[in-house]
Design an enzyme around this catalytic site. Structure first.
Site, PDB file in Angstrom:
ATOM      1  N   LYS A  13       0.846  -1.166  -0.061  1.00  0.00           N
ATOM      2  CA  LYS A  13      -0.089   0.089   0.117  1.00  0.00           C
ATOM      3  C   LYS A  13       0.751   1.250   0.144  1.00  0.00           C
ATOM      4  CE  LYS A  13      -2.110   1.190   3.500  1.00  0.00           C
ATOM      5  NZ  LYS A  13      -3.030   1.436   4.847  1.00  0.00           N
ATOM      6  N   ARG A  87     -12.303   3.862  10.703  1.00  0.00           N
ATOM      7  CA  ARG A  87     -12.523   2.573  10.978  1.00  0.00           C
ATOM      8  C   ARG A  87     -13.691   2.064  11.300  1.00  0.00           C
ATOM      9  NH1 ARG A  87      -5.943   1.929  13.395  1.00  0.00           N
ATOM     10  NH2 ARG A  87      -5.114   1.728  11.369  1.00  0.00           N
ATOM     11  N   ARG A 126      10.763 -13.497   2.274  1.00  0.00           N
ATOM     12  CA  ARG A 126      11.411 -12.537   1.736  1.00  0.00           C
ATOM     13  C   ARG A 126      12.854 -12.756   2.624  1.00  0.00           C
ATOM     14  NH1 ARG A 126       7.906  -7.008   1.760  1.00  0.00           N
ATOM     15  NH2 ARG A 126       7.908  -7.545   3.891  1.00  0.00           N
ATOM     16  N   ARG A 160      12.883 -10.390   8.122  1.00  0.00           N
ATOM     17  CA  ARG A 160      12.269  -9.693   9.491  1.00  0.00           C
ATOM     18  C   ARG A 160      11.336 -10.525  10.245  1.00  0.00           C
ATOM     19  NH1 ARG A 160       9.557  -5.007   6.088  1.00  0.00           N
ATOM     20  NH2 ARG A 160       8.321  -5.103   8.135  1.00  0.00           N
ATOM     21  N   ARG A 171      -1.128  -9.223  11.942  1.00  0.00           N
ATOM     22  CA  ARG A 171      -1.516  -8.051  11.256  1.00  0.00           C
ATOM     23  C   ARG A 171      -2.758  -8.227  10.177  1.00  0.00           C
ATOM     24  NH1 ARG A 171       3.665  -6.022   8.496  1.00  0.00           N
ATOM     25  NH2 ARG A 171       3.992  -8.573   8.255  1.00  0.00           N
TER      26      ARG A 171
END
Ligand SMILES: [Zn+2]
Length: 213
Positions: A13, A87, A126, A160, A171
């Site tokens: 995003k 939200r 990743r 990470r 998340r």
């Protein structure tokens, strides 16, 4: 043109928002940044924000709307990309009312739809070179020689903690909880459009540009 861009963490995003800023001259208004900036400015509203945050309370809707209104006034007529707000449906309604008061409106709400399992796999794969920061991926982009950085030859890589499947799932769930209530609201107003957030970055950009035309 005023836009809300919705997408879970890791869907790209931020990259898309940056491209929209450049191509359409929009300014991204991210909730956290706005709060920090207003607080640092020392304005009356900033002092109010500081008092709320220092007390450990959440910033209430009316203060948040006042903050966004104040930022919009500083844009000099330029459009914005709102990030992190609203939200809830009452927040969405308050936002509409505030914009209407200024003779403005939201033009598009763009949802970057992603498949949770595919996103988890994409992020979990990743890894990055410790020395030069070059990024790789287990399936999409392996080093030419296994275990050796293409760019600098280092054999040390790092993953990470945020990219671990458990962390991504948490998340993603938070994102779903935050966006689920407002999607029907904007769908009802016929300004919600969905793009395929699993496509490659340039393709997502093209899809968003098609929506904005
Ligand atoms: Zn390297």
């Amino acid at each position: 043109m005023n836009v809300i861009l919705l997408g879970p963490p890791g869907a790209g995003k931020g990259t898309q928002a940056k491209r929209l800023e450049e191509k359409y001259g929009l300014t991204q208004l991210a909730t956290g940044d706005m709060l920090r900036a207003e607080r640092a400015s020392g304005s009356a509203l900033g002092k109010q924000v500081q008092a709320i945050m220092d007390s450990g309370r959440l910033v209430d809707d009316a203060t948040m709307i006042a903050l966004i209104a104040s930022r919009i006034d500083k844009l000099g007529g330029k459009g914005f990309i709102l990030d992190g707000f609203p939200r809830t449906v009452p927040q969405a309604e308050a936002l509409d009312a505030m914009l209407a008061h200024k003779g403005l409106k939201l033009d598009h709400v763009i949802e970057m739809a992603v498949d949770e399992a595919a996103l988890v796999a994409r992020l979990a794969g990743r890894f990055t070179c410790v020395k030069c920061g070059a990024s790789y991926h287990d399936t999409n982009h392996r080093p030419k020689v296994d275990g050796v950085c293409d760019v600098c030859g280092t054999r040390d890589f790092v993953r990470r903690a945020d990219d671990r499947p458990e962390a991504v799932k948490i998340r993603f769930e938070a994102y779903r909880k935050q966006t689920a209530p407002i999607l029907p609201y904007y769908r009802g107003k016929k300004i919600l459009e969905t793009v395929d957030g699993m496509a490659d970055i340039d393709d997502v950009t093209r899809q968003i540009e098609t929506v904005l035309k």
